[in-house]
Design a protein around this motif. Structure first.
Motif, PDB file in Angstrom:
ATOM      1  N   PHE A  28       0.809  -1.212   0.000  1.00  6.43           N
ATOM      2  CA  PHE A  28       0.000   0.000   0.000  1.00  6.43           C
ATOM      3  C   PHE A  28       0.842   1.262   0.000  1.00  6.43           C
ATOM      4  O   PHE A  28       0.661   2.145  -0.817  1.00  6.43           O
ATOM      5  N   THR A  62      -4.868  -5.770   0.141  1.00  9.90           N
ATOM      6  CA  THR A  62      -6.316  -5.798  -0.098  1.00  9.90           C
ATOM      7  C   THR A  62      -6.829  -4.396  -0.394  1.00  9.90           C
ATOM      8  O   THR A  62      -7.998  -4.110  -0.240  1.00  9.90           O
ATOM      9  N   ARG A  63      -5.882  -3.506  -0.832  1.00  7.59           N
ATOM     10  CA  ARG A  63      -6.374  -2.155  -1.140  1.00  7.59           C
ATOM     11  C   ARG A  63      -7.098  -2.194  -2.477  1.00  7.59           C
ATOM     12  O   ARG A  63      -6.963  -3.151  -3.241  1.00  7.59           O
ATOM     13  N   PRO A  64      -7.894  -1.173  -2.787  1.00  8.46           N
ATOM     14  CA  PRO A  64      -8.721  -1.186  -3.990  1.00  8.46           C
ATOM     15  C   PRO A  64      -7.912  -1.517  -5.252  1.00  8.46           C
ATOM     16  O   PRO A  64      -6.835  -0.964  -5.461  1.00  8.46           O
ATOM     17  N   ASP A  96      -2.840 -11.145   8.397  1.00  6.90           N
ATOM     18  CA  ASP A  96      -3.870 -10.406   7.648  1.00  6.90           C
ATOM     19  C   ASP A  96      -4.172 -11.210   6.383  1.00  6.90           C
ATOM     20  O   ASP A  96      -3.444 -11.103   5.394  1.00  6.90           O
ATOM     21  N   ASN A 115      -6.529 -11.842  11.309  1.00  6.40           N
ATOM     22  CA  ASN A 115      -7.144 -10.573  10.922  1.00  6.40           C
ATOM     23  C   ASN A 115      -7.782 -10.788   9.561  1.00  6.40           C
ATOM     24  O   ASN A 115      -7.090 -10.776   8.541  1.00  6.40           O
ATOM     25  N   CYS A 137     -10.050 -10.881  14.272  1.00  4.56           N
ATOM     26  CA  CYS A 137     -10.682  -9.594  13.958  1.00  4.56           C
ATOM     27  C   CYS A 137     -11.682  -9.829  12.834  1.00  4.56           C
ATOM     28  O   CYS A 137     -11.309 -10.307  11.763  1.00  4.56           O
ATOM     29  N   MET A 139     -13.994  -8.104  10.206  1.00  6.65           N
ATOM     30  CA  MET A 139     -14.057  -6.786   9.568  1.00  6.65           C
ATOM     31  C   MET A 139     -15.161  -6.730   8.515  1.00  6.65           C
ATOM     32  O   MET A 139     -15.442  -7.724   7.836  1.00  6.65           O
ATOM     33  N   ASP A 185     -14.239  -4.678  13.442  1.00  6.56           N
ATOM     34  CA  ASP A 185     -13.598  -3.613  12.671  1.00  6.56           C
ATOM     35  C   ASP A 185     -14.542  -3.136  11.569  1.00  6.56           C
ATOM     36  O   ASP A 185     -15.028  -3.944  10.782  1.00  6.56           O
ATOM     37  N   PHE A 190     -12.934  -0.059   2.814  1.00  9.01           N
ATOM     38  CA  PHE A 190     -13.335  -1.329   2.174  1.00  9.01           C
ATOM     39  C   PHE A 190     -14.782  -1.222   1.694  1.00  9.01           C
ATOM     40  O   PHE A 190     -15.720  -1.694   2.339  1.00  9.01           O
ATOM     41  N   GLY A 217      -8.520   0.783  11.252  1.00  6.94           N
ATOM     42  CA  GLY A 217      -7.407   0.948  10.309  1.00  6.94           C
ATOM     43  C   GLY A 217      -7.659   2.138   9.409  1.00  6.94           C
ATOM     44  O   GLY A 217      -8.389   2.022   8.433  1.00  6.94           O
ATOM     45  N   LYS A 221      -4.839   6.169   4.742  1.00 10.25           N
ATOM     46  CA  LYS A 221      -5.855   5.796   3.761  1.00 10.25           C
ATOM     47  C   LYS A 221      -6.382   6.994   2.966  1.00 10.25           C
ATOM     48  O   LYS A 221      -6.205   8.150   3.351  1.00 10.25           O
ATOM     49  N   ARG A 255      -4.542   0.202  13.716  1.00  9.10           N
ATOM     50  CA  ARG A 255      -3.626  -0.504  12.792  1.00  9.10           C
ATOM     51  C   ARG A 255      -2.918   0.559  11.972  1.00  9.10           C
ATOM     52  O   ARG A 255      -3.573   1.243  11.176  1.00  9.10           O
TER      53      ARG A 255
HETATM   54  N1  LIG Z   1      -8.555  -5.318  10.248  1.00 11.35           N
HETATM   55  C1  LIG Z   1      -8.120  -4.534   9.235  1.00 11.35           C
HETATM   56  N2  LIG Z   1      -7.222  -5.030   8.342  1.00 11.35           N
HETATM   57  C2  LIG Z   1      -6.826  -4.211   7.332  1.00 11.35           C
HETATM   58  N3  LIG Z   1      -5.987  -4.470   6.304  1.00 11.35           N
HETATM   59  C3  LIG Z   1      -5.950  -3.329   5.554  1.00 11.35           C
HETATM   60  S1  LIG Z   1      -5.063  -3.201   4.072  1.00 11.35           S
HETATM   61  C4  LIG Z   1      -4.969  -1.463   3.887  1.00 11.35           C
HETATM   62  C5  LIG Z   1      -3.555  -1.251   3.467  1.00 11.35           C
HETATM   63  O1  LIG Z   1      -2.823  -0.768   4.359  1.00 11.35           O
HETATM   64  O2  LIG Z   1      -3.229  -1.645   2.342  1.00 11.35           O
HETATM   65  C6  LIG Z   1      -5.959  -0.862   2.952  1.00 11.35           C
HETATM   66  C7  LIG Z   1      -5.707   0.372   2.412  1.00 11.35           C
HETATM   67  C8  LIG Z   1      -6.676   0.967   1.601  1.00 11.35           C
HETATM   68  C9  LIG Z   1      -7.885   0.337   1.377  1.00 11.35           C
HETATM   69  C10 LIG Z   1      -8.115  -0.904   1.929  1.00 11.35           C
HETATM   70  C11 LIG Z   1      -7.145  -1.510   2.712  1.00 11.35           C
HETATM   71  N4  LIG Z   1      -6.716  -2.349   6.084  1.00 11.35           N
HETATM   72  C12 LIG Z   1      -7.278  -2.914   7.196  1.00 11.35           C
HETATM   73  C13 LIG Z   1      -8.223  -2.400   8.150  1.00 11.35           C
HETATM   74  O3  LIG Z   1      -8.695  -1.241   8.092  1.00 11.35           O
HETATM   75  N5  LIG Z   1      -8.608  -3.262   9.156  1.00 11.35           N
END
Ligand SMILES: Nc1nc2[nH]c(S[C@@H](C(=O)O)c3ccccc3)nc2c(=O)[nH]1
Length: 273
Positions: A28, A62-64, A96, A115, A137, A139, A185, A190, A217, A221, A255
């Protein structure tokens, strides 16, 4: 508030810092600096020295729009890191992942927390976690990482997220996962627009009222970028503000990428809250 996670029991009456350890080439925000096991382990140890109470190890971003990672690749990325950290640091290790096979292998390698951005919805995930003593966790995500940011839609995002988490709590309890092993969470970013992320942060006490520790988290972001106009590498101050707001509103774990700065800010929160 006690959180039972594998070898550890955390007293969540003070806010805790979960440090992010991305073991992904397109991670990310650290641009794959830590794509190898050695670099990831060194980074993780540095985060513990900076004050991380928990480490969150992820092998698939898992980001967009992130490109999916095969089971084999994800296992090859995360297992060596977990195995080494289990011997070298004394904080709970979180995996994760939403893949049940990665959960199973990571638990065997020494993970203390699962997670799961899919809240144990994948087949066998509930059973795998229930058969262990790891923390979990649960989410909320609308859609999948590939689709979630296309057209996020809610009538009332807080009510809908709370309802989803309640349903996953029931599934976890039915599977025999003890309440003290569960954190919730809202899943910022997301399948949420900026307006939804802000509403969830504003109304975090509604989710807190479900009676389980909240993990938040927001670190670096895009919602913080939308508010400040800063790009991903210049969102430290906004991330600190988000962590202070979240913990003042009841979050038990944040986080984050920037552990030292966050740990110091939360010392002030713990003294005042
Ligand atoms: N429990 C929990 N696990 C997580 N894993 C991530 S991934 C994150 C990134 O840093 O890429 C990310 C960045 C941008 C969008 C979606 C995800 N975000 C979380 C959260 O908000 N909660």
């Amino acid at each position: 508030m006690k959180f039972i996670c594998g070898r550890y029991q955390l007293d969540l009456s003070r806010p805790h810092v979960m440090g992010i350890v991305n073991v992904t080439p397109d991670s990310f925000s650290d641009g794959g600096k830590y794509s190898s096991t050695e670099l990831a382990v060194a980074h993780a140890i540095e985060l513990v020295e900076q004050g991380a109470d928990i480490l969150d190890i992820g092998g698939e971003s898992t980001r967009p729009g992130a490109t999916p990672v095969s089971l084999e690749d994800e296992l090859q990325r995360v297992l060596p890191v977990i195995e080494q950290l289990a011997e070298r640091v004394d904080v709970p290790l979180s995996i994760d992942t939403y893949k049940p096979e990665v959960m199973r292998a990571a638990i065997a390698a020494g993970a203390d927390i699962v997670n799961d951005v899919r809240a144990l919805q994948e087949p066998h995930a509930l059973e795998i976690v229930a058969a262990s003593n790891v923390g979990v966790c649960l989410m909320h995500m609308q859609g999948t990482p590939q689709t979630m940011q296309l057209e996020p839609q809610y009538d009332d995002v807080v009510t809908e997220v709370a309802g989803f988490l309640q349903s996953r709590l029931q599934a976890a309890q039915a599977a025999g996962i003890a309440a003290e092993r569960i954190t919730l969470d809202p899943g910022f970013g997301f399948g949420k627009r900026t307006v939804h992320n802000i509403a969830l942060l504003q109304q975090l006490p509604v989710l807190q009222a479900l009676g389980y520790p909240l993990l938040v988290g927001l670190s670096r972001k895009s919602v913080l970028g939308k508010i400040t106009g800063e790009d991903v590498d210049s969102r430290l101050y906004a991330s600190l503000a988000a962590s202070v707001i979240a913990t003042m509103k009841g979050a038990a774990i944040v986080r984050v990428h920037d552990v030292k700065a966050t740990a110091e800010a939360l010392k002030v929160v713990a003294a005042v809250r």
